[in-house]
Design a protein around this motif. Structure first.
Motif, PDB file in Angstrom:
ATOM      1  N   SER A 152      75.537  27.632  31.328  1.00 19.12           N
ATOM      2  CA  SER A 152      74.646  28.224  32.327  1.00 19.12           C
ATOM      3  C   SER A 152      73.186  28.050  31.924  1.00 19.12           C
ATOM      4  O   SER A 152      72.302  27.869  32.778  1.00 19.12           O
ATOM      5  N   HIS A 153      72.923  28.089  30.621  1.00 16.07           N
ATOM      6  CA  HIS A 153      71.564  27.878  30.126  1.00 16.07           C
ATOM      7  C   HIS A 153      71.258  26.382  29.984  1.00 16.07           C
ATOM      8  O   HIS A 153      70.194  25.911  30.386  1.00 16.07           O
ATOM      9  N   GLU A 154      72.216  25.664  29.407  1.00 15.16           N
ATOM     10  CA  GLU A 154      72.013  24.239  29.126  1.00 15.16           C
ATOM     11  C   GLU A 154      71.768  23.420  30.389  1.00 15.16           C
ATOM     12  O   GLU A 154      70.941  22.489  30.396  1.00 15.16           O
ATOM     13  N   LEU A 155      72.483  23.749  31.470  1.00 17.87           N
ATOM     14  CA  LEU A 155      72.423  22.940  32.682  1.00 17.87           C
ATOM     15  C   LEU A 155      71.452  23.485  33.723  1.00 17.87           C
ATOM     16  O   LEU A 155      71.255  22.849  34.764  1.00 17.87           O
ATOM     17  N   HIS A 156      70.844  24.631  33.465  1.00 19.68           N
ATOM     18  CA  HIS A 156      69.911  25.200  34.437  1.00 19.68           C
ATOM     19  C   HIS A 156      68.756  24.254  34.766  1.00 19.68           C
ATOM     20  O   HIS A 156      68.396  24.107  35.948  1.00 19.68           O
ATOM     21  N   PRO A 157      68.166  23.558  33.782  1.00 16.15           N
ATOM     22  CA  PRO A 157      67.086  22.630  34.128  1.00 16.15           C
ATOM     23  C   PRO A 157      67.537  21.464  34.999  1.00 16.15           C
ATOM     24  O   PRO A 157      66.698  20.798  35.627  1.00 16.15           O
ATOM     25  N   CYS A 158      68.862  21.231  35.064  1.00 14.33           N
ATOM     26  CA  CYS A 158      69.402  20.119  35.857  1.00 14.33           C
ATOM     27  C   CYS A 158      69.808  20.554  37.263  1.00 14.33           C
ATOM     28  O   CYS A 158      70.372  19.754  38.021  1.00 14.33           O
ATOM     29  N   GLY A 159      69.576  21.828  37.595  1.00 14.36           N
ATOM     30  CA  GLY A 159      69.942  22.319  38.919  1.00 14.36           C
ATOM     31  C   GLY A 159      71.404  22.667  39.065  1.00 14.36           C
ATOM     32  O   GLY A 159      71.916  22.735  40.188  1.00 14.36           O
ATOM     33  N   VAL A 160      72.091  22.889  37.933  1.00 13.95           N
ATOM     34  CA  VAL A 160      73.530  23.180  37.955  1.00 13.95           C
ATOM     35  C   VAL A 160      73.757  24.651  37.634  1.00 13.95           C
ATOM     36  O   VAL A 160      73.278  25.157  36.614  1.00 13.95           O
ATOM     37  N   ASN A 161      74.494  25.344  38.505  1.00 15.82           N
ATOM     38  CA  ASN A 161      74.878  26.742  38.290  1.00 15.82           C
ATOM     39  C   ASN A 161      76.250  26.817  37.626  1.00 15.82           C
ATOM     40  O   ASN A 161      77.088  25.925  37.809  1.00 15.82           O
ATOM     41  N   VAL A 162      76.487  27.897  36.892  1.00 14.50           N
ATOM     42  CA  VAL A 162      77.781  28.106  36.232  1.00 14.50           C
ATOM     43  C   VAL A 162      78.199  29.555  36.410  1.00 14.50           C
ATOM     44  O   VAL A 162      77.414  30.478  36.165  1.00 14.50           O
ATOM     45  N   SER A 163      79.450  29.757  36.828  1.00  8.70           N
ATOM     46  CA  SER A 163      80.044  31.095  36.898  1.00  8.70           C
ATOM     47  C   SER A 163      81.317  31.117  36.068  1.00  8.70           C
ATOM     48  O   SER A 163      81.990  30.092  35.898  1.00  8.70           O
ATOM     49  N   VAL A 164      81.664  32.301  35.557  1.00  9.30           N
ATOM     50  CA  VAL A 164      82.929  32.488  34.866  1.00  9.30           C
ATOM     51  C   VAL A 164      83.631  33.683  35.493  1.00  9.30           C
ATOM     52  O   VAL A 164      83.020  34.720  35.746  1.00  9.30           O
ATOM     53  N   VAL A 165      84.920  33.518  35.760  1.00  7.79           N
ATOM     54  CA  VAL A 165      85.719  34.508  36.482  1.00  7.79           C
ATOM     55  C   VAL A 165      86.633  35.215  35.491  1.00  7.79           C
ATOM     56  O   VAL A 165      87.386  34.568  34.758  1.00  7.79           O
ATOM     57  N   CYS A 166      86.593  36.561  35.485  1.00  4.96           N
ATOM     58  CA  CYS A 166      87.331  37.326  34.481  1.00  4.96           C
ATOM     59  C   CYS A 166      88.158  38.445  35.119  1.00  4.96           C
ATOM     60  O   CYS A 166      87.802  39.630  35.027  1.00  4.96           O
ATOM     61  N   PRO A 167      89.277  38.122  35.756  1.00  2.81           N
ATOM     62  CA  PRO A 167      90.130  39.162  36.348  1.00  2.81           C
ATOM     63  C   PRO A 167      91.095  39.745  35.327  1.00  2.81           C
ATOM     64  O   PRO A 167      91.407  39.122  34.310  1.00  2.81           O
ATOM     65  N   SER A 168      91.583  40.947  35.622  1.00  2.00           N
ATOM     66  CA  SER A 168      92.704  41.479  34.850  1.00  2.00           C
ATOM     67  C   SER A 168      93.998  40.998  35.512  1.00  2.00           C
ATOM     68  O   SER A 168      93.997  40.048  36.289  1.00  2.00           O
ATOM     69  N   PHE A 169      95.119  41.652  35.223  1.00  2.00           N
ATOM     70  CA  PHE A 169      96.404  41.212  35.748  1.00  2.00           C
ATOM     71  C   PHE A 169      96.446  41.315  37.272  1.00  2.00           C
ATOM     72  O   PHE A 169      95.979  42.299  37.855  1.00  2.00           O
ATOM     73  N   PHE A 170      96.992  40.301  37.918  1.00  2.00           N
ATOM     74  CA  PHE A 170      97.252  40.345  39.356  1.00  2.00           C
ATOM     75  C   PHE A 170      98.523  39.553  39.626  1.00  2.00           C
ATOM     76  O   PHE A 170      98.944  38.719  38.816  1.00  2.00           O
ATOM     77  N   ARG A 171      99.141  39.826  40.778  1.00  2.00           N
ATOM     78  CA  ARG A 171     100.432  39.225  41.090  1.00  2.00           C
ATOM     79  C   ARG A 171     100.291  37.726  41.339  1.00  2.00           C
ATOM     80  O   ARG A 171      99.520  37.290  42.200  1.00  2.00           O
TER      81      ARG A 171
END
Length: 271
Positions: A152-171
């Motif tokens: 997210s920091h490394e690619l910010h100057p290149c116009g690239v966004n980064v998200s990380v998804v952290c769910p708990s248990f789901f069916r």
């Protein structure tokens, strides 16, 4: 309208994300390890660099690029440190962590040329909080969280966004991927997955909303949020809860490994 590639798209959260993106009007390329009836679809084993190269070529040749890469493919695993084998560790590292690394490495050059792009990595609440008896799973998911923050920091100057998804248990059918030496812990994980009140569709709706808002850390359910903030703000309570979980799990594992007591056969004279 965005061009989206989703790995692990044949079932579970991947399939739910595909459905949500399509419903919102996006173009979606579904990828997974086996054959699938959806279109467009591409076979992609996240352990295979040639498959990643083919996916990049498909996106460039068919769409002229890509807007959102969703590194979602993964397996469930876990077990006590002295029971889970090193082969099991190698497998989950190769799929859950290195699969994400390969995906990022494959598409970042394209995103840099475009000066735009979005990487969404599916981790887990286990990447933020670390329950006992889940060393391998916690480790790889924490690695995905760390990779995502770094990029997210490394690619910010290149116009690239980064998200990380952290769910708990789901069916989901993720429990079907559980296999390994620690069968007692595997059975516990399966029960937590299958008895969760949350569905993959529930999680996907919150994830896509988070992507639309460009949130880096997407925690899509209340149990995961409570665990995360308890660890950050009330560490003694968090530690007490985790050690309580460990004590119960040890007790269950010991009961599962003890042989059943057979009733004694009385002697002919009744003694």
């Amino acid at each position: 309208m965005s061009r989206v590639l989703v790995t692990g798209a044949a079932s579970g959260l991947g399939a739910a994300l595909v459905a949500r993106f399509v419903a919102d009007g996006h173009q979606v390329l579904s990828t997974d390890v086996g054959p699938d009836g959806s279109a467009p679809y591409l076979k992609l084993d996240v352990r295979n660099q040639a498959d990643w190269d083919a996916a990049v070529a498909w996106c460039e040749n068919t769409w002229g690029g890509l807007d959102i890469l969703v590194n979602n493919a993964g397996i469930a695993t876990g077990g006590r440190i002295d029971v889970e084998t090193l082969d099991e560790w190698d497998r989950v590292v190769d799929i859950n962590l290195m699969g994400v690394v390969r995906g990022c490495r494959a598409f970042v050059p394209l995103f840099k040329r475009q000066r735009s792009g979005y990487i969404v990595n599916t981790a887990s609440a286990a990447g933020l909080v670390h329950p006992p008896m889940m060393s391998s799973y916690n480790t790889v998911k924490a690695g995905v969280v760390a990779l995502s923050e770094t990029l997210s920091h490394e690619l910010h100057p290149c116009g690239v966004n980064v998200s990380v998804v952290c769910p708990s248990f789901f069916r989901t059918n993720l429990a079907d991927s559980i296999r390994g030496a620690d069968s007692a812990m595997g059975a516990t994980a399966r029960q937590l997955i299958e008895k969760s009140p949350r569905s993959a569709d529930d999680i996907a709706a919150v994830v896509v909303a988070g992507i639309n808002k460009k949130r880096h850390l997407i925690i899509p359910d209340q149990p995961a949020r409570v665990a995360y903030w308890t660890k950050r703000l009330a560490r003694p309570v968090y530690d007490w809860q985790m050690r309580k979980v460990a004590a119960r799990a040890h007790a269950r594992a010991e009961r599962a490994t003890q042989p059943e007591t057979q009733p004694e056969t009385p002697s002919p004279d009744g003694r």
